[in-house]
Structure formats: structure tokens, C-alpha cells
Design a protein around this motif. Structure first.
Motif, PDB file in Angstrom:
ATOM      1  N   TYR A  95       0.829  -1.209   0.000  1.00 12.49           N
ATOM      2  CA  TYR A  95       0.000   0.000   0.000  1.00 12.49           C
ATOM      3  C   TYR A  95       0.858   1.252   0.000  1.00 12.49           C
ATOM      4  CZ  TYR A  95      -3.297   3.569   1.485  1.00 12.49           C
ATOM      5  OH  TYR A  95      -4.038   4.721   1.544  1.00 12.49           O
ATOM      6  N   TYR A  98       2.130   1.564  -3.642  1.00 10.67           N
ATOM      7  CA  TYR A  98       1.163   1.717  -4.739  1.00 10.67           C
ATOM      8  C   TYR A  98      -0.148   2.376  -4.305  1.00 10.67           C
ATOM      9  CZ  TYR A  98       4.179  -1.481  -7.351  1.00 10.67           C
ATOM     10  OH  TYR A  98       5.242  -2.050  -7.987  1.00 10.67           O
ATOM     11  N   ASN A  99      -0.135   3.170  -3.234  1.00  8.57           N
ATOM     12  CA  ASN A  99      -1.382   3.763  -2.745  1.00  8.57           C
ATOM     13  C   ASN A  99      -2.012   4.733  -3.746  1.00  8.57           C
ATOM     14  OD1 ASN A  99      -0.608   6.743  -1.876  1.00  8.57           O
ATOM     15  ND2 ASN A  99       1.045   5.401  -1.177  1.00  8.57           N
ATOM     16  N   SER A 100      -1.217   5.279  -4.660  1.00 10.12           N
ATOM     17  CA  SER A 100      -1.763   6.201  -5.666  1.00 10.12           C
ATOM     18  C   SER A 100      -2.282   5.479  -6.907  1.00 10.12           C
ATOM     19  CB  SER A 100      -0.687   7.215  -6.082  1.00 10.12           C
ATOM     20  OG  SER A 100       0.421   6.553  -6.671  1.00 10.12           O
ATOM     21  N   GLU A 101      -2.060   4.162  -6.962  1.00 14.22           N
ATOM     22  CA  GLU A 101      -2.528   3.351  -8.094  1.00 14.22           C
ATOM     23  C   GLU A 101      -3.332   2.187  -7.534  1.00 14.22           C
ATOM     24  OE1 GLU A 101       0.751   2.969 -11.288  1.00 14.22           O
ATOM     25  OE2 GLU A 101       1.861   3.284  -9.416  1.00 14.22           O
ATOM     26  N   ILE A 102      -4.608   2.430  -7.266  1.00 13.05           N
ATOM     27  CA  ILE A 102      -5.432   1.488  -6.524  1.00 13.05           C
ATOM     28  C   ILE A 102      -5.578   0.149  -7.236  1.00 13.05           C
ATOM     29  CG2 ILE A 102      -7.596   2.360  -7.510  1.00 13.05           C
ATOM     30  CD1 ILE A 102      -6.980   1.089  -3.895  1.00 13.05           C
TER      31      ILE A 102
END
Length: 406
Positions: A95, A98-102
């Protein structure tokens, strides 16, 4: 043993060849830039799996194969519970990255769940190599078919990762079904059992950590210094190198469980002889025909790729010796820690060479490939040293010698 070796080799070849079948398709549709991005994501996921392997990949097969393992259900549930405990940490790290790319985050999380719970160590310990071969074949055929029918023109990287998730999910479900006789015998596990398993496996974990990282996630490290196109070429070269490395590893894995169980060191000699026979048999093809072969599969200029492959093929000779005369030779006489030393020292060499390249700004593909070559060579030397040091103990425990005297 011979049947197990063949089944394990077939399983590994299928596992490694499937990426080579889809490589031309993915590079053609994603382009080298897109493929480079996909490779970086796979390398990141591999890095997390390696960090949380905890040494089980090597220790669990030994534990199950040896007479010390009386209760398979206890081993299974201890393994499974520890792996479950690590999942929240793995997903949290994913997370953060890659939190900006769900969409990528969800796909990566699913992939990591199935990979972290992979039951291959249990299957290997039970010597279910034939079943592993069949399961691997089915899952990889499905993976290849999905790649062939998928349109990667939109959300290409996401779709490529999703296909990997499907393949790993199916493999996990099949393995779970194959081991149901064990896990249906539910056993309550105490914290003492968990800590005991974890403590026993940590030697394997720390000795293999760095070498596994650079073997499985080196594309991620290289991506910090090179563009996506060069990362893609590097990744393809490493993937092809892994074919040879994995075949050697397949033989070593069967040798490992076989020698721990039977102590017949004549099998070690035979495996070495057959492996080097195959190595020299394929040498003319590798050194004379690599360019022509690569042109059949890839549309880009393959000159650099072919050069990298020739260097890596030399390194496979070191891998043969290192793989057979490390854990397979030393674990049966309870000298595992000396096999650890070979891995640790070779890993240190990799890091030293890698840092020297960065220090002196030799940021080229051939430089990064040389890290692997030097590491493999040192690993071979160290393991041969310890094999010769304990050769007298090996002779005392060699049941094939005892059989000859009878």
C-alpha cells in the motif's frame, strides 16, 4: 530418485519456459518501456516474497523428508499460521508503494497473498514432484492462453499482472487440494511450536536472503540506474539465465531431499557428470547461434541481449558445482551452516561488486551481469572448500559405499 529428478526438471522447465513464450507477445504489445515497467512490478513483488520466505523454502522440505518430522499436520499448520501472520505486513508495504494506483495495489496484494501462502515447500518435502509437474503445466498453459487472447493496448501492465494473479491463485488451490489429507487432520499449534519452526529455519533464511534478492529482484535494483528499455533487456537475459539455473536447482532440490533421506552420495556424482555433459553439449549452440535464435523471438535489436546471455552461460558452470556441493552434500551430515557460508559469502561479493560499479560510475549492463558471475564463482569455490573439508565425514555416512562393500 531419477523419476523425481525428471519430474522436478519438467516442472521447473515449464515454470521458466512459460515466461519465454509470453515474452515476445508482451514486449511486442507493451513495448520495451511498458515491459520494463511490468518487470519492475514483478521484481518488487518477488522482493517482498523473498523477505518473508523465512527460510521455509529450504527448511520445510528437509524437515518433512527427515525422520525427525513425525507429525505432518503440525508442520503444515505451523508453516501456514506463520505465513498468515506475515500477510498484513506485506500488504501494508504494498500500500505504501502503490497507494496512488489502486488497481495495481489490489492486483499486487492478491498476487502476494497467493505467493506467500505457496505450498511448494510442503509438496517438495512430500516428494510430490509428479503432481507439482502436472499442476505447474496446467497453470502455465492457462497463463499462456490468457496472454494470447488478451488485448494489452489499454491498461496493459495491469492486465499482465492480473494474469499472473489468476495463475498463482489456481496453483495455490490445486496444491491445497493435493495436500488435503494433511490439513484435514487439524492440529492445535502452540506458540512454542511456531517459534521452534521459525528458529530452525532462520539459518536458511539469512544465508539465502541476499542471493535470493539479487537473483529474483535484481531488475528492480538495475531500474534505479538504467532506463526501462535496458531494464527490459536485462530482465529478458536474466529470465533466460534462470532456465539453466532452475533446471540445475531442480536437480539440486531432489538431491537435497534424497540425500537427507538415503545418504547415497553416488547420486551426487552422477548428477554432476550428467549436468556437465549437458552443459558442454549445449555450449556450441549458445556461443555460435544465440543471435539467430533470439531474432526468431524478438523484434528489437538482440545483439546486446545475446552478449549478456553468453556471459551468463559461463556462470552456469559455477552454479552447477555450487548447487550440488552446498546443501545437498552438506545437509545430510548436519553441516548446513557451512552451506550457509557459501551463500553468505557469494552474496557479499555480489553487493561489493555492485557498489563498486556505482562508486566508479560503470553503469552498464555488462557490469551488472558481472556481479552475478563473480558471485556464482565465489559461491562455487567456498562450497567446494567445505565439501573437501568434510569429505571424510561424507565417506563415513555414504550408504552407497556401504552397499558396494556388501
Amino acid at each position: 530418485m531419477r523419476i523425481n529428478v525428471i519430474n522436478n526438471i519438467i516442472s521447473v522447465v515449464i515454470n521458466v519456459l512459460s515466461p519465454l513464450i509470453v515474452l515476445p507477445l508482451l514486449t511486442a504489445q507493451l513495448g520495451l518501456d511498458g515491459y520494463g515497467e511490468y518487470v519492475k512490478t514483478l521484481a518488487f513483488m518477488s522482493m517482498l516474497i523473498i523477505f518473508f520466505d523465512l527460510g521455509f523454502g529450504m527448511y520445510i522440505p528437509k524437515l518433512i523428508s527427515s525422520s525427525r518430522s513425525k507429525n505432518l499436520a503440525s508442520v503444515f499448520y505451523s508453516f501456514f499460521y506463520i505465513k498468515l501472520f506475515t500477510l498484513p505486513i506485506i500488504i501494508f508495504i504494498s500500500y505504501i508503494v502503490y497507494n496512488s494506483e489502486i488497481v495495481i495495489f489490489l492486483l499486487v496484494s492478491l498476487y502476494l497473498i497467493f505467493m506467500n501462502l505457496n505450498l511448494t515447500p510442503i509438496m517438495s518435502g512430500l516428494e510430490k514432484y509428479k503432481e507439482l509437474t502436472i499442476l505447474t503445466l496446467v497453470c502455465k498453459v492457462i497463463l499462456v492462453l490468457l496472454v494470447i487472447i488478451t488485448d494489452f493496448s489499454y491498461l496493459g501492465v495491469e492486465k499482465a499482472i492480473a494474469i499472473q494473479v489468476v495463475s498463482q491463485a489456481l496453483f495455490f488451490i490445486f496444491c491445497l487440494n493435493s495436500t488435503k489429507k494433511i490439513w484435514l487432520e487439524f492440529k492445535s499449534i502452540s506458540m512454542t511450536d511456531l517459534f521452534e519452526l521459525l528458529k530452525s529455519s532462520l539459518g536458511y533464511y539469512f544465508s539465502k536472503l541476499i542471493v535470493n534478492l539479487y537473483q529474483q529482484s535484481s531488475a528492480l535494483f538495475v531500474s534505479w540506474f538504467l532506463n526501462n528499455q535496458l531494464v527490459a533487456i536485462y530482465s529478458i537475459a536474466i529470465q533466460i539465465y534462470k532456465i539453466g539455473q532452475s533446471i540445475i536447482g531442480a536437480v539440486a532440490k531432489v538431491l537435497f531431499t534424497n540425500l537427507v533421506k538415503n545418504h547415497k552420495y553416488s547420486n551426487l556424482k552422477l548428477a554432476t557428470e550428467y549436468s556437465f555433459f549437458a552443459y558442454f553439449l549445449f555450449s556450441p549452440i549458445v556461443f555460435l547461434m544465440t543471435d539467430d535464435i533470439m531474432k526468431l523471438f524478438f523484434e528489437f535489436d538482440v545483439k546486446l541481449l545475446s552478449e549478456m546471455l553468453r556471459y551468463l552461460y559461463v556462470s552456469l558452470a559455477f552454479v552447477i558445482v555450487s548447487s550440488y556441493y552446498g546443501y545437498p552434500a552438506l545437509a545430510p551430515i548436519n553441516k548446513d551452516k557451512y552451506a550457509h557460508y557459501g551463500v553468505i559469502i557469494s552474496s557479499i561479493i555480489y553487493v561489493i561488486v555492485f557498489l563498486m560499479l556505482i562508486k566508479f560510475e560503470y553503469i552498464y549492463l555488462v557490469g551488472f551481469i558481472s556481479c552475478i558471475i563473480f558471485s556464482d564463482m565465489i559461491g562455487m569455490i567456498v562450497r567446494l572448500y567445505y565439501y573437501n573439508k568434510f569429505k571424510h565425514i561424507i565417506k563415513e555416512n555414504d550408504k552407497s559405499i556401504a552397499l558396494n562393500y556388501k
